[in-house]
Scaffold this motif. Sequence first.
Motif, PDB file in Angstrom:
ATOM      1  N   GLN A  75      42.719 -19.800 -16.086  1.00 43.89           N
ATOM      2  CA  GLN A  75      41.967 -19.662 -17.325  1.00 43.89           C
ATOM      3  C   GLN A  75      42.223 -18.304 -17.968  1.00 43.89           C
ATOM      4  OE1 GLN A  75      39.914 -22.043 -18.974  1.00 43.89           O
ATOM      5  NE2 GLN A  75      40.310 -20.498 -20.536  1.00 43.89           N
ATOM      6  N   ARG A  76      42.359 -17.275 -17.161  1.00 42.71           N
ATOM      7  CA  ARG A  76      42.595 -15.936 -17.716  1.00 42.71           C
ATOM      8  C   ARG A  76      43.880 -15.912 -18.537  1.00 42.71           C
ATOM      9  NH1 ARG A  76      45.932 -12.095 -16.902  1.00 42.71           N
ATOM     10  NH2 ARG A  76      46.833 -13.078 -15.067  1.00 42.71           N
ATOM     11  N   GLN A  77      44.942 -16.523 -18.012  1.00 38.45           N
ATOM     12  CA  GLN A  77      46.215 -16.523 -18.733  1.00 38.45           C
ATOM     13  C   GLN A  77      46.135 -17.345 -20.019  1.00 38.45           C
ATOM     14  OE1 GLN A  77      48.052 -17.791 -15.043  1.00 38.45           O
ATOM     15  NE2 GLN A  77      49.589 -16.188 -15.240  1.00 38.45           N
ATOM     16  N   SER A  78      45.459 -18.491 -19.952  1.00 37.11           N
ATOM     17  CA  SER A  78      45.282 -19.298 -21.159  1.00 37.11           C
ATOM     18  C   SER A  78      44.490 -18.533 -22.206  1.00 37.11           C
ATOM     19  CB  SER A  78      44.558 -20.607 -20.821  1.00 37.11           C
ATOM     20  OG  SER A  78      45.339 -21.427 -19.982  1.00 37.11           O
ATOM     21  N   SER A  79      43.471 -17.803 -21.747  1.00 39.86           N
ATOM     22  CA  SER A  79      42.635 -17.051 -22.679  1.00 39.86           C
ATOM     23  C   SER A  79      43.402 -15.916 -23.346  1.00 39.86           C
ATOM     24  CB  SER A  79      41.407 -16.500 -21.948  1.00 39.86           C
ATOM     25  OG  SER A  79      40.590 -17.551 -21.475  1.00 39.86           O
ATOM     26  N   GLU A  80      44.371 -15.319 -22.641  1.00 38.93           N
ATOM     27  CA  GLU A  80      45.168 -14.252 -23.235  1.00 38.93           C
ATOM     28  C   GLU A  80      45.961 -14.769 -24.423  1.00 38.93           C
ATOM     29  OE1 GLU A  80      45.485 -10.929 -22.740  1.00 38.93           O
ATOM     30  OE2 GLU A  80      43.723 -11.119 -21.467  1.00 38.93           O
ATOM     31  N   THR A 103      35.412 -18.571 -25.585  1.00 40.44           N
ATOM     32  CA  THR A 103      36.578 -18.089 -24.846  1.00 40.44           C
ATOM     33  C   THR A 103      37.588 -19.203 -24.590  1.00 40.44           C
ATOM     34  OG1 THR A 103      35.431 -18.498 -22.749  1.00 40.44           O
ATOM     35  CG2 THR A 103      35.282 -16.271 -23.689  1.00 40.44           C
ATOM     36  N   GLN A 104      37.182 -20.458 -24.785  1.00 37.40           N
ATOM     37  CA  GLN A 104      38.059 -21.579 -24.499  1.00 37.40           C
ATOM     38  C   GLN A 104      38.307 -22.494 -25.688  1.00 37.40           C
ATOM     39  OE1 GLN A 104      35.590 -22.834 -20.884  1.00 37.40           O
ATOM     40  NE2 GLN A 104      37.652 -23.274 -20.188  1.00 37.40           N
ATOM     41  N   ARG A 105      37.692 -22.223 -26.819  1.00 38.68           N
ATOM     42  CA  ARG A 105      37.746 -23.193 -27.909  1.00 38.68           C
ATOM     43  C   ARG A 105      37.587 -22.497 -29.255  1.00 38.68           C
ATOM     44  NH1 ARG A 105      36.138 -28.748 -27.782  1.00 38.68           N
ATOM     45  NH2 ARG A 105      35.612 -29.567 -29.848  1.00 38.68           N
ATOM     46  N   ALA A 106      38.350 -22.968 -30.237  1.00 35.85           N
ATOM     47  CA  ALA A 106      38.178 -22.512 -31.611  1.00 35.85           C
ATOM     48  C   ALA A 106      38.221 -23.722 -32.525  1.00 35.85           C
ATOM     49  CB  ALA A 106      39.271 -21.528 -32.000  1.00 35.85           C
ATOM     50  N   GLU A 107      37.312 -23.746 -33.490  1.00 35.37           N
ATOM     51  CA  GLU A 107      37.307 -24.797 -34.508  1.00 35.37           C
ATOM     52  C   GLU A 107      37.466 -24.134 -35.863  1.00 35.37           C
ATOM     53  OE1 GLU A 107      34.001 -27.432 -34.208  1.00 35.37           O
ATOM     54  OE2 GLU A 107      34.219 -27.700 -32.040  1.00 35.37           O
ATOM     55  N   LEU A 108      38.294 -24.745 -36.722  1.00 36.84           N
ATOM     56  CA  LEU A 108      38.620 -24.160 -38.011  1.00 36.84           C
ATOM     57  C   LEU A 108      38.017 -24.995 -39.135  1.00 36.84           C
ATOM     58  CD1 LEU A 108      40.723 -23.002 -35.980  1.00 36.84           C
ATOM     59  CD2 LEU A 108      42.321 -22.872 -37.877  1.00 36.84           C
ATOM     60  N   SER A 109      37.919 -24.364 -40.300  1.00 42.73           N
ATOM     61  CA  SER A 109      37.276 -25.016 -41.434  1.00 42.73           C
ATOM     62  C   SER A 109      38.044 -26.233 -41.939  1.00 42.73           C
ATOM     63  CB  SER A 109      37.095 -24.006 -42.577  1.00 42.73           C
ATOM     64  OG  SER A 109      38.344 -23.445 -42.951  1.00 42.73           O
ATOM     65  N   PRO A 118      42.707 -23.965 -18.037  1.00 36.02           N
ATOM     66  CA  PRO A 118      43.583 -23.754 -16.889  1.00 36.02           C
ATOM     67  C   PRO A 118      44.462 -24.982 -16.678  1.00 36.02           C
ATOM     68  CG  PRO A 118      41.347 -24.226 -16.163  1.00 36.02           C
ATOM     69  CD  PRO A 118      41.291 -24.073 -17.655  1.00 36.02           C
ATOM     70  N   GLY A 119      45.724 -24.748 -16.318  1.00 37.71           N
ATOM     71  CA  GLY A 119      46.699 -25.828 -16.281  1.00 37.71           C
ATOM     72  C   GLY A 119      46.715 -26.624 -14.999  1.00 37.71           C
ATOM     73  N   THR A 120      45.698 -27.436 -14.798  1.00 34.64           N
ATOM     74  CA  THR A 120      45.696 -28.356 -13.675  1.00 34.64           C
ATOM     75  C   THR A 120      45.490 -29.764 -14.196  1.00 34.64           C
ATOM     76  OG1 THR A 120      43.304 -28.223 -13.284  1.00 34.64           O
ATOM     77  CG2 THR A 120      44.699 -26.599 -12.167  1.00 34.64           C
ATOM     78  N   GLU A 121      45.980 -30.712 -13.453  1.00 31.03           N
ATOM     79  CA  GLU A 121      45.865 -32.106 -13.853  1.00 31.03           C
ATOM     80  C   GLU A 121      44.410 -32.508 -14.056  1.00 31.03           C
ATOM     81  OE1 GLU A 121      45.304 -36.416 -13.092  1.00 31.03           O
ATOM     82  OE2 GLU A 121      44.703 -34.722 -11.804  1.00 31.03           O
ATOM     83  N   LYS A 122      43.499 -31.991 -13.249  1.00 33.33           N
ATOM     84  CA  LYS A 122      42.098 -32.374 -13.327  1.00 33.33           C
ATOM     85  C   LYS A 122      41.421 -31.853 -14.595  1.00 33.33           C
ATOM     86  CE  LYS A 122      41.426 -32.642  -8.302  1.00 33.33           C
ATOM     87  NZ  LYS A 122      40.732 -32.055  -7.131  1.00 33.33           N
ATOM     88  N   VAL A 134      50.914 -26.479 -25.455  1.00 29.29           N
ATOM     89  CA  VAL A 134      51.627 -25.277 -25.042  1.00 29.29           C
ATOM     90  C   VAL A 134      51.370 -25.069 -23.549  1.00 29.29           C
ATOM     91  CG1 VAL A 134      51.784 -22.780 -25.270  1.00 29.29           C
ATOM     92  CG2 VAL A 134      51.487 -24.194 -27.310  1.00 29.29           C
ATOM     93  N   ILE A 135      52.430 -24.970 -22.770  1.00 30.29           N
ATOM     94  CA  ILE A 135      52.313 -24.688 -21.338  1.00 30.29           C
ATOM     95  C   ILE A 135      52.863 -23.297 -21.091  1.00 30.29           C
ATOM     96  CG2 ILE A 135      52.802 -25.465 -18.996  1.00 30.29           C
ATOM     97  CD1 ILE A 135      53.338 -28.242 -20.070  1.00 30.29           C
ATOM     98  N   ASP A 136      51.968 -22.345 -20.882  1.00 29.51           N
ATOM     99  CA  ASP A 136      52.364 -20.964 -20.626  1.00 29.51           C
ATOM    100  C   ASP A 136      52.611 -20.780 -19.129  1.00 29.51           C
ATOM    101  OD1 ASP A 136      52.938 -18.335 -21.080  1.00 29.51           O
ATOM    102  OD2 ASP A 136      50.874 -17.702 -21.453  1.00 29.51           O
TER     103      ASP A 136
END
Length: 247
Positions: A75-80, A103-109, A118-122, A134-136
């Motif tokens: 999650q830290r890397q995704s948040s960066e 920290t995990q979501r943005a909605e635009l007008s 975080p990049g897990t299947e679950k 995007v897969i960082d």
Amino acid sequence: MLALDMARALDPAILARDCGIEPDDWQARLLRSEPRRALLLCSRQSGKSTVTALLVLKTVLFLANALVVVVSPSQRQSSELFRTIVAFLGRLPGAPRLTAESTQRAELSNGARILALPGTEKTIRGIAGVDLVVIDEASRVEDDLLTAVRPMLATKPNSSLIALTTPNGKRGWFYEAWVGDERWERVRVPASMCPRITQEFLAEELRSLGAIKFSEEYELQFHDPDEAVFPLAVIERAFAPEVLPLW
């Protein structure tokens, strides 16, 4: 403002400049090429996160109700990367305004949404109708992630998948995709292509990291896994693609 949007759409490098970024040649080419499936094999500090954030910005700017999902090993890397995207939104004149942000979501007008997970299947299973994934640090996420990601793009014929990383040995889905024959746009940017990385810095890194780690981080070499008893090339040569009859 309409004329500005049209200019940015015709040449996305203008979008980068409007965010205060003068793109490198390879970044400008990538922004203009609009890849649907791209593998970015880039050295540390080469600008791969910057150009990816701009590609996200381009998606949410020109596609109303767009859904973008950013995943990384943690999650830290995704948040960066998410913070970089939001920062570019704040710099861009005329960008859709943020109507909700965490920290995990943005909605635009304009109805667009950006999720950072975080990049897990679950954590990503069940998300659908995604316009851009995007897969960082793609060489370091679970192999099952790609299996979970592909159905997210199924209902959007023009959806895109971008994976960016440095090498992590001759293993994992990113390595297999990089050396395989599946249709990806492959972009390789070693440190020598980045004008902001000096030879003095690279010489210091070589002394500090050693030749093998340096060649991985900055020269983008895929090495055999440390636990491998035999080099993979030797193992591969031991097998033949043809099946011969025993009698």
